[in-house]
Motif scaffolding. Structure first.
Motif: not given
Length: 103
Positions: A81-90
């Motif tokens: 979940x954290x990785x998906x959020x980070x990808x969206x922010x990037x």
């Protein structure tokens, strides 16, 4: 040509087995957890504490599976979940940079 092993000397297999006696706690203590991996370290410490307290009637290897797999799956889920959020922010930041550069 070939010597029969004497009963006074252990066979090579017996010698190796006698020297290597790892308990489940030894194996868990040997798990390499990178510095800063707080979730993994917490899981490792929890498993070690469980083994020190005793596993009751349960086989220690099975006990490790029961105690460790649930927290590992939960930690992996959080990381996903954290990785998906980070990808969206990037992606949002990259879009903002593209828009800024187009001005």
């Amino acid at each position: 040509m070939f010597e029969e092993p004497s009963s006074a000397q252990p066979s090579r297999d017996e010698d190796i087995t006698a020297r290597v006696e790892f308990t489940p706690a030894h194996v868990v203590a040997g798990w390499r957890v990178p510095p800063g991996a707080h979730r993994a370290d917490t899981i490792k410490r929890g498993v070690l504490a469980f083994l020190e307290a005793g596993t009751g009637d349960m086989n220690p290897v099975e006990a490790i599976a029961h105690v460790a797999i649930g927290p590992v799956v939960a930690a992996l889920g959080s990381l996903e979940v954290e990785l998906a959020d980070a990808r969206a922010r990037i992606a949002e930041l990259e879009q903002a940079l593209r828009e800024r550069d187009d001005l």
